[in-house]
Design a protein around this motif. Structure first.
Motif, PDB file in Angstrom:
ATOM      1  N   PHE A 117     -34.347  57.926   0.697  1.00 44.80           N
ATOM      2  CA  PHE A 117     -33.806  57.524  -0.605  1.00 44.80           C
ATOM      3  C   PHE A 117     -34.840  57.781  -1.712  1.00 44.80           C
ATOM      4  N   GLU A 118     -36.107  57.673  -1.358  1.00 41.26           N
ATOM      5  CA  GLU A 118     -37.157  57.996  -2.346  1.00 41.26           C
ATOM      6  C   GLU A 118     -37.129  59.493  -2.673  1.00 41.26           C
ATOM      7  N   ASP A 119     -36.896  60.320  -1.652  1.00 41.07           N
ATOM      8  CA  ASP A 119     -36.808  61.766  -1.883  1.00 41.07           C
ATOM      9  C   ASP A 119     -35.603  62.081  -2.771  1.00 41.07           C
ATOM     10  N   LEU A 120     -34.490  61.409  -2.478  1.00 46.96           N
ATOM     11  CA  LEU A 120     -33.280  61.595  -3.283  1.00 46.96           C
ATOM     12  C   LEU A 120     -33.566  61.216  -4.739  1.00 46.96           C
ATOM     13  N   ARG A 121     -34.214  60.082  -4.921  1.00 44.97           N
ATOM     14  CA  ARG A 121     -34.493  59.569  -6.279  1.00 44.97           C
ATOM     15  C   ARG A 121     -35.451  60.485  -7.042  1.00 44.97           C
ATOM     16  N   ASP A 122     -36.509  60.960  -6.356  1.00 45.00           N
ATOM     17  CA  ASP A 122     -37.597  61.642  -7.075  1.00 45.00           C
ATOM     18  C   ASP A 122     -37.452  63.163  -7.131  1.00 45.00           C
ATOM     19  N   ARG A 123     -36.774  63.758  -6.141  1.00 51.08           N
ATOM     20  CA  ARG A 123     -36.707  65.227  -6.095  1.00 51.08           C
ATOM     21  C   ARG A 123     -35.306  65.750  -6.415  1.00 51.08           C
ATOM     22  N   VAL A 124     -34.281  65.156  -5.744  1.00 49.84           N
ATOM     23  CA  VAL A 124     -32.930  65.712  -5.881  1.00 49.84           C
ATOM     24  C   VAL A 124     -32.268  65.275  -7.186  1.00 49.84           C
ATOM     25  N   LEU A 125     -32.252  63.979  -7.439  1.00 54.31           N
ATOM     26  CA  LEU A 125     -31.436  63.462  -8.547  1.00 54.31           C
ATOM     27  C   LEU A 125     -31.929  63.866  -9.945  1.00 54.31           C
ATOM     28  N   PRO A 126     -33.248  63.967 -10.195  1.00 51.65           N
ATOM     29  CA  PRO A 126     -33.671  64.385 -11.533  1.00 51.65           C
ATOM     30  C   PRO A 126     -33.095  65.742 -11.944  1.00 51.65           C
ATOM     31  N   GLU A 127     -32.883  66.646 -10.970  1.00 53.43           N
ATOM     32  CA  GLU A 127     -32.267  67.950 -11.280  1.00 53.43           C
ATOM     33  C   GLU A 127     -30.853  67.771 -11.828  1.00 53.43           C
ATOM     34  N   PHE A 128     -30.132  66.811 -11.253  1.00 51.71           N
ATOM     35  CA  PHE A 128     -28.750  66.572 -11.697  1.00 51.71           C
ATOM     36  C   PHE A 128     -28.740  65.856 -13.047  1.00 51.71           C
ATOM     37  N   ALA A 129     -29.764  65.022 -13.261  1.00 54.43           N
ATOM     38  CA  ALA A 129     -29.882  64.360 -14.570  1.00 54.43           C
ATOM     39  C   ALA A 129     -30.097  65.436 -15.645  1.00 54.43           C
ATOM     40  N   LYS A 130     -30.950  66.423 -15.274  1.00 53.14           N
ATOM     41  CA  LYS A 130     -31.288  67.482 -16.241  1.00 53.14           C
ATOM     42  C   LYS A 130     -30.079  68.391 -16.512  1.00 53.14           C
ATOM     43  N   SER A 131     -29.378  68.805 -15.446  1.00 53.97           N
ATOM     44  CA  SER A 131     -28.288  69.781 -15.619  1.00 53.97           C
ATOM     45  C   SER A 131     -26.998  69.120 -16.104  1.00 53.97           C
ATOM     46  N   GLY A 132     -26.865  67.807 -15.863  1.00 53.02           N
ATOM     47  CA  GLY A 132     -25.614  67.134 -16.238  1.00 53.02           C
ATOM     48  C   GLY A 132     -24.490  67.384 -15.238  1.00 53.02           C
ATOM     49  N   LYS A 133     -24.813  68.110 -14.141  1.00 49.28           N
ATOM     50  CA  LYS A 133     -23.768  68.379 -13.133  1.00 49.28           C
ATOM     51  C   LYS A 133     -23.538  67.146 -12.270  1.00 49.28           C
ATOM     52  N   GLU A 134     -22.305  67.021 -11.782  1.00 46.71           N
ATOM     53  CA  GLU A 134     -21.999  65.918 -10.858  1.00 46.71           C
ATOM     54  C   GLU A 134     -22.621  66.222  -9.493  1.00 46.71           C
ATOM     55  N   ILE A 135     -23.198  65.224  -8.874  1.00 44.76           N
ATOM     56  CA  ILE A 135     -23.734  65.431  -7.516  1.00 44.76           C
ATOM     57  C   ILE A 135     -22.679  64.988  -6.505  1.00 44.76           C
ATOM     58  N   LYS A 136     -22.469  65.838  -5.489  1.00 41.82           N
ATOM     59  CA  LYS A 136     -21.456  65.539  -4.465  1.00 41.82           C
ATOM     60  C   LYS A 136     -22.171  65.294  -3.145  1.00 41.82           C
ATOM     61  N   MET A 137     -21.954  64.092  -2.618  1.00 39.76           N
ATOM     62  CA  MET A 137     -22.695  63.729  -1.410  1.00 39.76           C
ATOM     63  C   MET A 137     -21.730  63.355  -0.278  1.00 39.76           C
ATOM     64  N   TYR A 138     -22.196  63.611   0.931  1.00 48.79           N
ATOM     65  CA  TYR A 138     -21.394  63.266   2.115  1.00 48.79           C
ATOM     66  C   TYR A 138     -22.236  62.418   3.066  1.00 48.79           C
TER      67      TYR A 138
END
Ligand SMILES: C[S@@+](CC[C@H](N)C(=O)[O-])C[C@H]1O[C@@H](n2cnc3c(N)ncnc32)[C@H](O)[C@@H]1O
Length: 282
Positions: free
Chosen positions: A84-105
């Motif tokens: 969850f730390e990796d998700l918070r620090d590496r993955v999610l900031p990219e989506f914050a920047k692009s404004g794209k919706e993140i789709k998770m399974y």
């Protein structure tokens, strides 16, 4: 162990394998005996002949009850919190920047702690980046009881426990419900509606030949602490099916004792069982 019990346990293993793909190891006889007693209770067949009950299950009766009795659903909030730390620090900031919706399974959601932890992580990343990150989370499991539990979103919580990491305030995401019959400092907590609204819970069998999702549908796939119940060959097949659903550049999180098998040449490992998809599997 008598031959009769050996035969009975073999029948149970065969039915379980055909319905779920779960392979029970040879040392599971006590577990099988206990779960058969539970199955009798769950189907209101306390005095029945167990072989007759298994025959009925083979013929399509009590199938959900059988599956729900034999799955192991152990989970907790923020299990293996470094994911969850990796998700918070590496993955999610990219989506914050692009404004794209993140789709998770979330492919083995059990009682819901894992998908709710995913959603809490999205909320925290939104707060850190000060950008609202839109998300959808599809959460599936084969066990209909745990899916119902997850959708209800009510959990026992011990104030003194360390279940939530320091960067999560449970009061932000849960309403406290008083229940006098609980012990010690335990309380019931209920997931707030805003945590629930983007999570879709549904039943799915990872052992099915095909999955009801599109290739490259997801940015993130969680498949944690479920492959361990399958044979090595079936683990590999499940992983290949899940991998098709993941976008190139997307992230696959596996449980601590699981491995990526044949996918190893199609991913970049970036942390403890964290894999980025580099190309499609042929
Ligand atoms: C031990 S729990 C893991 C929960 C969560 N992923 C975690 O890591 O805490 C394993 C879950 O896998 C589910 N499961 C077992 N066989 C499955 C199958 N064939 N298809 C989908 N889910 C399955 C079980 O019902 C159970 O809820």
């Amino acid at each position: 162990m008598s031959n009769d019990i050996q035969d009975l346990h073999k029948k149970v293993k065969d039915i379980l394998y055909s319905l779920t793909g779960i392979t029970l190891a040879d040392n599971k006889d006590i577990m099988i005996a206990n779960r058969l007693e539970k199955l009798k209770r769950n189907t209101n067949n306390n005095d029945c002949d167990i072989n007759e009950l298994l025959k009925e299950i083979k013929n399509g009766k009590y199938v959900s009850e059988f599956i729900n009795t034999f799955t192991t659903n152990k989970t907790h909030f923020f299990r293996e919190d470094f994911h969850f730390e990796d998700l918070r620090d590496r993955v999610l900031p990219e989506f914050a920047k692009s404004g794209k919706e993140i789709k998770m399974y979330c492919s083995a959601a059990s009682t819901g702690e894992e998908p709710y932890s995913m959603k809490m992580t999205i909320e925290e990343a939104s707060a850190i980046t000060q950008k609202q990150i839109n998300s959808t989370i599809i959460a599936t499991d084969i066990d209909t009881n745990v899916l119902q539990y997850a959708a209800n979103g009510i959990y026992r919580f011990q104030k003194s426990s360390k279940e939530f990491p320091s960067w999560i305030s449970p009061q932000k995401y849960f309403k406290k419900r008083i229940n006098k019959s609980l012990i010690g400092d335990e309380v019931l907590i209920k997931v707030k509606d805003n945590l629930k609204k983007d999570i879709n819970f549904s039943k799915m069998n990872l052992n099915d030949d095909t999955y009801p999702f599109d290739n490259h549908q997801f940015d993130v796939v969680f498949c944690r602490n479920v492959l361990i119940y399958f044979s090595a060959q079936d683990q590999n097949e499940i992983l290949k099916k899940l991998f098709r659903l993941l976008k190139i550049g997307g992230t696959l999180y596996l449980g601590h004792s699981e491995n990526p098998h044949d996918l190893i040449n199609y991913v970049k490992r970036i942390g403890q069982n964290i894999f980025i998809k580099t190309k499609d599997f042929d």
